[in-house]
Design an enzyme around this catalytic site. Sequence first.
Site, PDB file in Angstrom:
ATOM      1  N   HIS A 266       0.826  -1.217   0.000  1.00 10.54           N
ATOM      2  CA  HIS A 266       0.000   0.000   0.000  1.00 10.54           C
ATOM      3  C   HIS A 266       0.855   1.260   0.000  1.00 10.54           C
ATOM      4  O   HIS A 266       0.342   2.345  -0.262  1.00 10.54           O
ATOM      5  CB  HIS A 266      -0.928   0.005   1.225  1.00 10.54           C
ATOM      6  CG  HIS A 266      -2.006  -1.041   1.144  1.00 10.54           C
ATOM      7  ND1 HIS A 266      -3.319  -0.746   0.872  1.00 10.54           N
ATOM      8  CD2 HIS A 266      -1.956  -2.405   1.272  1.00 10.54           C
ATOM      9  CE1 HIS A 266      -4.034  -1.855   0.847  1.00 10.54           C
ATOM     10  NE2 HIS A 266      -3.230  -2.876   1.092  1.00 10.54           N
TER      11      HIS A 266
ATOM     12  N   ASP B  99       3.919   9.554  -0.956  1.00 11.38           N
ATOM     13  CA  ASP B  99       2.724   8.848  -0.490  1.00 11.38           C
ATOM     14  C   ASP B  99       2.433   7.713  -1.454  1.00 11.38           C
ATOM     15  O   ASP B  99       2.535   7.912  -2.674  1.00 11.38           O
ATOM     16  CB  ASP B  99       1.531   9.823  -0.460  1.00 11.38           C
ATOM     17  CG  ASP B  99       0.574   9.527   0.681  1.00 11.38           C
ATOM     18  OD1 ASP B  99       0.475   8.348   1.077  1.00 11.38           O
ATOM     19  OD2 ASP B  99      -0.078  10.450   1.174  1.00 11.38           O
TER      20      ASP B  99
HETATM   21  P1  ADP Z   1      -2.787   7.318   4.943  1.00 12.86           P
HETATM   22  O1  ADP Z   1      -3.340   5.975   4.585  1.00 12.86           O
HETATM   23  O2  ADP Z   1      -1.301   7.457   4.765  1.00 12.86           O
HETATM   24  O3  ADP Z   1      -3.224   7.839   6.272  1.00 12.86           O
HETATM   25  P2  ADP Z   1      -4.609   8.313   2.889  1.00 12.86           P
HETATM   26  O4  ADP Z   1      -4.875   9.728   2.443  1.00 12.86           O
HETATM   27  O5  ADP Z   1      -4.377   7.368   1.778  1.00 12.86           O
HETATM   28  O6  ADP Z   1      -3.394   8.370   3.894  1.00 12.86           O
HETATM   29  O7  ADP Z   1      -5.842   7.772   3.713  1.00 12.86           O
HETATM   30  C1  ADP Z   1      -6.275   8.410   4.858  1.00 12.86           C
HETATM   31  C2  ADP Z   1      -7.706   8.002   5.164  1.00 12.86           C
HETATM   32  O8  ADP Z   1      -7.989   8.392   6.505  1.00 12.86           O
HETATM   33  C3  ADP Z   1      -8.703   8.732   4.263  1.00 12.86           C
HETATM   34  O9  ADP Z   1      -9.751   7.852   3.914  1.00 12.86           O
HETATM   35  C4  ADP Z   1      -9.209   9.860   5.143  1.00 12.86           C
HETATM   36  O10 ADP Z   1     -10.552  10.236   4.891  1.00 12.86           O
HETATM   37  C5  ADP Z   1      -9.071   9.294   6.536  1.00 12.86           C
HETATM   38  N1  ADP Z   1      -8.779  10.386   7.489  1.00 12.86           N
HETATM   39  C6  ADP Z   1      -7.720  11.196   7.478  1.00 12.86           C
HETATM   40  N2  ADP Z   1      -7.837  12.139   8.452  1.00 12.86           N
HETATM   41  C7  ADP Z   1      -8.987  11.904   9.073  1.00 12.86           C
HETATM   42  C8  ADP Z   1      -9.691  12.525  10.154  1.00 12.86           C
HETATM   43  N3  ADP Z   1      -9.252  13.629  10.764  1.00 12.86           N
HETATM   44  N4  ADP Z   1     -10.844  11.980  10.529  1.00 12.86           N
HETATM   45  C9  ADP Z   1     -11.331  10.894   9.905  1.00 12.86           C
HETATM   46  N5  ADP Z   1     -10.736  10.273   8.888  1.00 12.86           N
HETATM   47  C10 ADP Z   1      -9.577  10.768   8.472  1.00 12.86           C
END
Ligand code: ADP
Length: 483
Positions: free
Chosen positions: A153, A360
Site C-alpha cells: 500500500h 505517499d
Molecule cells: P494514509 O493511509 O497514509 O493515512 P490516505 O490519504 O491514503 O493516507 O488515507 C487516509 C484516510 O484516513 C482517508 O480515507 C481519510 O478520509 C481518513 N482520514 C484522514 N484524516 C482523518 C480525520 N481527521 N478523521 C477521519 N478520517 C480521516
Amino acid sequence: MARLFLISNRVAVPGAGGHPGGLEVALKATLRKHSCVWLGWSGEVHEKPRTRTITRGDNSYVIVDLTSEDFDEYYNGFANRVLWPIFHYRLDLAEFSRRDLSGYLRVNEHFADELAGMLEPDDIVWVHDYHLIPLAKALRARGLTNRIGFFLHIPLPPPEILTAMPNHERLIPSLCDYDLVGFQTHGDAANFARYLAKELGTPSHIPLRLGSGERAMRIGTFPVGIETREFTRLARRASKTSFARRVMASVPGTLMIGVDRLDYSKGITLRLEAYERFLAANPQWRGKITYLQITPKSRSTIKEYSEMEAAVNSAAGRINGAYSEANWAPVRYVNRPYSRAALSGLYAAARVGLVTPMRDGMNLVAKEYVAAQDPDDPGVLILSRFAGAADECREALLVNPYDPDAVAAAIARAMAMSWSERKARHSELYAALLRNDISKWGDKFLKALSPQDKKGPTALRDLLAPATGSAATGPTRPPATRQ
Ligand code: ADP
C-alpha cells in the site's frame, strides 16, 4: 469451495468501533463478495498472547495478540522505524537494529504458523502491506503451495535507496515467493523490477521466473481507488447538515482544507511554510481565506512524531501570530478525527484541497476531495507530484512539495481560477476516479492471482520500459507536471 484469506497487520472486526481505516474501506467490496478469513494482530499486547476467531456473516476474523517484545520489535521497531521511513525515501530517519529485524521475522513466522493450521490446498491468500513482506517465504517453508498474492500500500523506493537498508537481501528477494506482487503505481513496480535486475542479476529481457520450483512470480499495478459515487452522495448529504453549515458560517471568506494523519511523509510543516509565503505575497487575500488543517495524532510514542507535533503547532502559531486579526485567524489546526460524513461535508465546503505529501503510496484524501465537490461549482485540488494519486489526477495543480514558493503560487492560482477551468479540471478528475472505483480493485487483483489467469510471468523488460497503457493490467503513465 476455495476460501480467500486476507492477512494484514491489523484486522477491522465489524462492530468493534473505531474509524474505518484505508485498508478496511479498500477491502469492503472483497469482504462482501467472497467468504473470507481475515487474519492479523488484534491490537492487544499480552504476555500470554491468545488467538481468537470471531464470525460475522460469511466472514471470520482471526485476531492474534502480540507480546510486548513483539510490539516493540516488529511493530514499533522494524515496521515503523525502518520500513516506513525507508519506503518513504527517508533514509535519514531510519533506525536499524538487528533485534527489531529478528522480532519482525518472528511475528511473520507466528502468523505463518497460525495460517498453516487453517489453509486447505486450494485456498487463496492475499497478504497486505509492508508488515508482512516475508510471510509467503515462511508459508512456502512449511510446504504450502497455495496461490499467494501481496499488495504494497505504500511506495517502493528505487534500489539505490532500498539497498541502503541493512539486510535488505534477507527481505526484499523474499517477495519472489509470492505468485503476484502488486503496487500502487507503475513507478513502484518499476523500482522493484530494477531492484531484481540489479541485485539478483535477473536478465531484463526474459520472463521473470523466480522462487521455488516452477512457480512464476508476476508483478502488477493496482492503484487503490475510493467508493466514488458513494462518497459524492455522502458529501451532498453532509453539506446540508447543521455541522457543515455552522463551520461555514464561522469562516470568513474562502475555505482551504488539508486532511492528513500527523506523519512526516505528509509534508505538513512545509505546507504551512508555503501558506505563509502565499499570505506574505498576496495581501489581498488576508482576511478572506481560512486554511483548515485536520490532523489526528498518530504514533505519538515515537520521538520523531512528537517532535513533528511540536513543529506543526509552532508553525501554525507563528502564522496566526503574524497575520491574525480580531475577527480572522489564517490557520485552524484541528487535532481530532472526524466521521467520514463530517469530513466529506468539509471537503465539499472547501474551495481548495491542499494535498502535498513529500511521498505517499496513493493518498486517498486527494480522491475524496475531488469526489466531494459539487460538479457545478467545484473546488481545486492542489496535489503533490510525489503522491501515487498524481498518476491518475493529472488535472490537479501538480506541485513539488519541497518548493514552498511553487506551492504558494499554486494556492494563488487556485484561488483565482475561473469557473470554467475549475469545472473542466474537475470533470476530467472525476471521470478518472469513476474509471478506477475501489469496487473493482479487489476483483482485478484476485483475477490476476487466480490459477485460471493464463497470462505468463511478468517480463522485467516491460516494467523497465517507459510506461504506457492502463492501470491494472499494465503500467500507468507518469504524471505531467503543471505549474
Ligand atoms: P494514509 O493511509 O497514509 O493515512 P490516505 O490519504 O491514503 O493516507 O488515507 C487516509 C484516510 O484516513 C482517508 O480515507 C481519510 O478520509 C481518513 N482520514 C484522514 N484524516 C482523518 C480525520 N481527521 N478523521 C477521519 N478520517 C480521516
